[in-house]
Design a protein around this motif. Structure first.
Motif, mmCIF file in Angstrom:
data_model
loop_
_atom_site.group_PDB
_atom_site.id
_atom_site.type_symbol
_atom_site.label_atom_id
_atom_site.label_comp_id
_atom_site.label_asym_id
_atom_site.label_seq_id
_atom_site.Cartn_x
_atom_site.Cartn_y
_atom_site.Cartn_z
ATOM 1 N N THR A 49 0.843 -1.200 0.000
ATOM 2 C CA THR A 49 0.000 0.000 0.000
ATOM 3 C C THR A 49 0.874 1.244 0.000
ATOM 4 O O THR A 49 2.054 1.195 0.397
ATOM 5 C CB THR A 49 -0.925 0.050 1.233
ATOM 6 O OG1 THR A 49 -0.130 0.218 2.422
ATOM 7 C CG2 THR A 49 -1.766 -1.217 1.346
ATOM 8 N N ASN A 216 -9.991 4.646 -6.577
ATOM 9 C CA ASN A 216 -10.200 3.217 -6.317
ATOM 10 C C ASN A 216 -9.562 2.391 -7.424
ATOM 11 O O ASN A 216 -9.903 2.552 -8.595
ATOM 12 C CB ASN A 216 -11.695 2.889 -6.250
ATOM 13 C CG ASN A 216 -12.347 3.413 -4.983
ATOM 14 O OD1 ASN A 216 -11.669 3.808 -4.038
ATOM 15 N ND2 ASN A 216 -13.666 3.404 -4.943
ATOM 16 N N GLN A 218 -8.239 -1.090 -6.390
ATOM 17 C CA GLN A 218 -8.109 -2.460 -5.879
ATOM 18 C C GLN A 218 -9.500 -3.037 -5.643
ATOM 19 O O GLN A 218 -10.180 -2.673 -4.695
ATOM 20 C CB GLN A 218 -7.297 -2.452 -4.579
ATOM 21 C CG GLN A 218 -7.071 -3.847 -4.008
ATOM 22 C CD GLN A 218 -6.171 -3.821 -2.785
ATOM 23 O OE1 GLN A 218 -5.507 -2.840 -2.527
ATOM 24 N NE2 GLN A 218 -6.162 -4.906 -2.032
ATOM 25 N N VAL A 223 -5.270 -6.148 -7.605
ATOM 26 C CA VAL A 223 -4.771 -4.864 -8.078
ATOM 27 C C VAL A 223 -4.298 -5.006 -9.513
ATOM 28 O O VAL A 223 -3.454 -5.860 -9.821
ATOM 29 C CB VAL A 223 -3.616 -4.342 -7.202
ATOM 30 C CG1 VAL A 223 -3.062 -3.039 -7.758
ATOM 31 C CG2 VAL A 223 -4.088 -4.141 -5.762
ATOM 32 N N MET A 228 -3.429 0.911 -11.642
ATOM 33 C CA MET A 228 -3.028 1.588 -10.415
ATOM 34 C C MET A 228 -1.998 2.683 -10.714
ATOM 35 O O MET A 228 -2.138 3.823 -10.255
ATOM 36 C CB MET A 228 -2.439 0.587 -9.422
ATOM 37 C CG MET A 228 -1.925 1.217 -8.134
ATOM 38 S SD MET A 228 -1.068 0.038 -7.057
ATOM 39 C CE MET A 228 0.408 -0.292 -8.048
ATOM 40 N N SER A 253 -7.866 6.623 -1.064
ATOM 41 C CA SER A 253 -7.675 5.482 -1.963
ATOM 42 C C SER A 253 -8.471 4.272 -1.483
ATOM 43 O O SER A 253 -8.599 4.044 -0.272
ATOM 44 C CB SER A 253 -6.189 5.095 -2.046
ATOM 45 O OG SER A 253 -5.410 6.158 -2.559
ATOM 46 N N ASN A 254 -9.021 3.533 -2.451
ATOM 47 C CA ASN A 254 -9.642 2.221 -2.220
ATOM 48 C C ASN A 254 -10.696 2.248 -1.118
ATOM 49 O O ASN A 254 -10.556 1.612 -0.066
ATOM 50 C CB ASN A 254 -8.551 1.185 -1.908
ATOM 51 C CG ASN A 254 -7.619 0.973 -3.079
ATOM 52 O OD1 ASN A 254 -8.035 0.986 -4.232
ATOM 53 N ND2 ASN A 254 -6.345 0.808 -2.797
ATOM 54 N N SER A 284 -12.627 5.459 -10.500
ATOM 55 C CA SER A 284 -13.031 4.141 -10.020
ATOM 56 C C SER A 284 -13.645 3.366 -11.179
ATOM 57 O O SER A 284 -13.715 3.858 -12.307
ATOM 58 C CB SER A 284 -14.041 4.286 -8.867
ATOM 59 O OG SER A 284 -14.409 3.034 -8.337
ATOM 60 N N ILE A 294 -14.812 -0.475 -3.678
ATOM 61 C CA ILE A 294 -13.945 -1.622 -3.963
ATOM 62 C C ILE A 294 -14.583 -2.936 -3.526
ATOM 63 O O ILE A 294 -14.092 -4.008 -3.878
ATOM 64 C CB ILE A 294 -12.567 -1.455 -3.284
ATOM 65 C CG1 ILE A 294 -12.712 -1.401 -1.759
ATOM 66 C CG2 ILE A 294 -11.856 -0.234 -3.814
ATOM 67 C CD1 ILE A 294 -11.376 -1.473 -1.034
#
Length: 432
Positions: A49, A216, A218, A223, A228, A253-254, A284, A294
């Motif tokens: 991460t 987003n 993941q 992933v 990403m 994030s995510n 996303s 996610i």
């Protein structure tokens, strides 16, 4: 690295973990400056991460000798993360600060009150609670010796020639400048516009506005590395752009659907009276009308917009609100998410919202998710087009005209990549 510098890194660790972006580029540049070995760089980037990568970096930097602190400061400046470099050295004058510190180092215990004013400000900084933006940091350090207008991070290029859309975009030069750029600022507003100020949104506060980015990438615990990296490139480019426009910036994030709904409620109830403009960007998976968390659950774009309308977000009334959605049809994702279609979380009942409640809103939607690359990951064509046009035209054309140029800029390769709708009651310039 002396104990003072280690103390600054230790006390501000939570801020760096929260706000440091594009860790890959930061590590690459520290490697080029011989602060990180190749093994250290790989160890950092192997973390799963962004937050863990930053934590690992913050563990290693204090152990890398006398040059590490200055090199870290320089890399933050080079990547336009001035809210963080300013924590290492308020005012951005690292050389002056080190000279003063070294000159007084042997007398600090007896003459603490004789420290230079800037040095006392830094000593106070390491005891502060985390700040959210460079503007908040400046507000709490008005005693700084260096006037704000002298700070390098706000120096903007001056252009006198008219900007012309390139016939072949992007070029290798645009790719190279996707992270390191300065927005172009005209010397003054066009004379024809001065008579129309009453028909323009006021854009004079500092901070000027707030940018919130939701990224987003993941889904279902998996992933897509290329997606990403592309979305992180887009996030960094947006962050660099809007910080130069004097915006506070915040990245997430995510997020699951529950996390997204909590964020929207937090932003809706936040006091925005001290800013002039609000921007929210979503990157996303989606189906054109809905955004997916996610966890596969969805929320209507219409519901998101309603959250900030005239009735539900009073502190943004009569202020321009911009919503950018990079969440196009994703056929591969749809087949995996069909089981979650039955749950459609709604924060507000948007169907009951009357149209007059949605004044002063501008919504931009990507029609298709098109990657654009040059020797590797460069970002999405939509976001990179938007950033490219904004950094060249934000001080000279109103926002709607800039957005209209996105499709034209990409007309050679893609006939249409965005659609937009506006209920602006005035024209929006970023330098009236």
């Amino acid at each position: 690295m002396d104990e003072r510098q280690r103390g600054i890194l230790r006390k501000s660790r939570s801020i760096f973990t929260r706000d440091l972006v594009d860790v890959d580029t930061v590590c690459d540049r520290l490697y080029q400056k011989e602060v990180l070995s190749e093994g250290m760089k790989n160890e950092i980037l192997s973390e799963n991460t962004r937050e863990n990568k930053v934590r690992k970096l913050m563990d290693i930097i204090p152990k890398r000798g006398k040059r590490a602190f200055r090199a870290f400061f320089d890399v933050l400046e080079e990547t336009f993360q001035h809210n963080l470099s300013d924590i290492l050295c308020p005012g951005g004058q690292m050389d002056d600060l080190e000279t003063k510190y070294n000159a007084l180092h042997g007398f600090q215990s007896k003459r603490a009150t004789d420290k230079p004013l800037l040095q006392r400000s830094m000593s106070a900084e390491v005891r502060r609670e985390p700040v959210e933006s460079i503007s908040e940091f400046q507000e709490q350090h008005k005693t700084c010796e260096f006037p704000l207008e002298c700070k390098d991070f706000q120096k903007l290029a001056i252009v006198e020639e008219d900007f012309v859309l390139p016939s072949n975009w992007p070029s290798e030069q645009e790719h190279a400048q996707s992270l390191n750029f300065k927005i172009c600022k005209s010397r003054s507003s066009p004379a024809s516009l001065r008579e129309e100020w009453s028909r323009m949104y006021p854009m004079t506060r500092r901070p000027l506005g707030r940018l919130v980015i939701i990224n987003n990438f993941q889904f279902d615990g998996e992933v897509d590395d290329e997606r990403m990296k592309r979305s992180q490139q887009d996030t960094t480019s947006l962050d660099v752009l809007f910080k130069q426009l004097h915006f506070q910036t915040k990245q997430h994030s995510n997020l699951t659907l529950e996390g997204l709904s909590s964020l929207l409620e937090e932003e809706r109830t936040r006091d925005h009276t001290s800013i002039d403009c609000y921007v929210m960007v979503f990157m996303s998976r989606g189906d054109g009308e809905r955004i997916y968390g996610i966890d596969g659950y969805r929320i209507d774009i219409d519901t998101i917009i309603s959250t900030f309308d005239f009735e539900h977000c009073s502190s943004l009334r009569r202020k321009p609100k911009i919503f950018i959605f990079q969440a196009c049809d994703d056929v591969a994702a749809k087949s995996k998410l069909l089981g979650a279609e039955k749950k459609n979380y709604e924060i507000l009942t948007s169907s009951t919202t009357s149209e007059h409640m949605r004044t002063d809103m501008f919504v931009v939607n990507a029609v298709q998710d098109v990657a654009v690359s040059y020797h590797g990951i460069f970002g999405s064509r939509f976001i990179q087009s938007f950033v490219y046009l904004m950094r060249n035209l934000a001080f000279n054309e109103d926002f709607e005209e800039i957005v209209r140029k996105i499709n034209h800029l990409n007309s050679v390769s893609e006939p249409e990549i965005i659609k937009f709708a506006s209920s602006f009651s005035r024209r929006l310039f970023f330098n009236p």
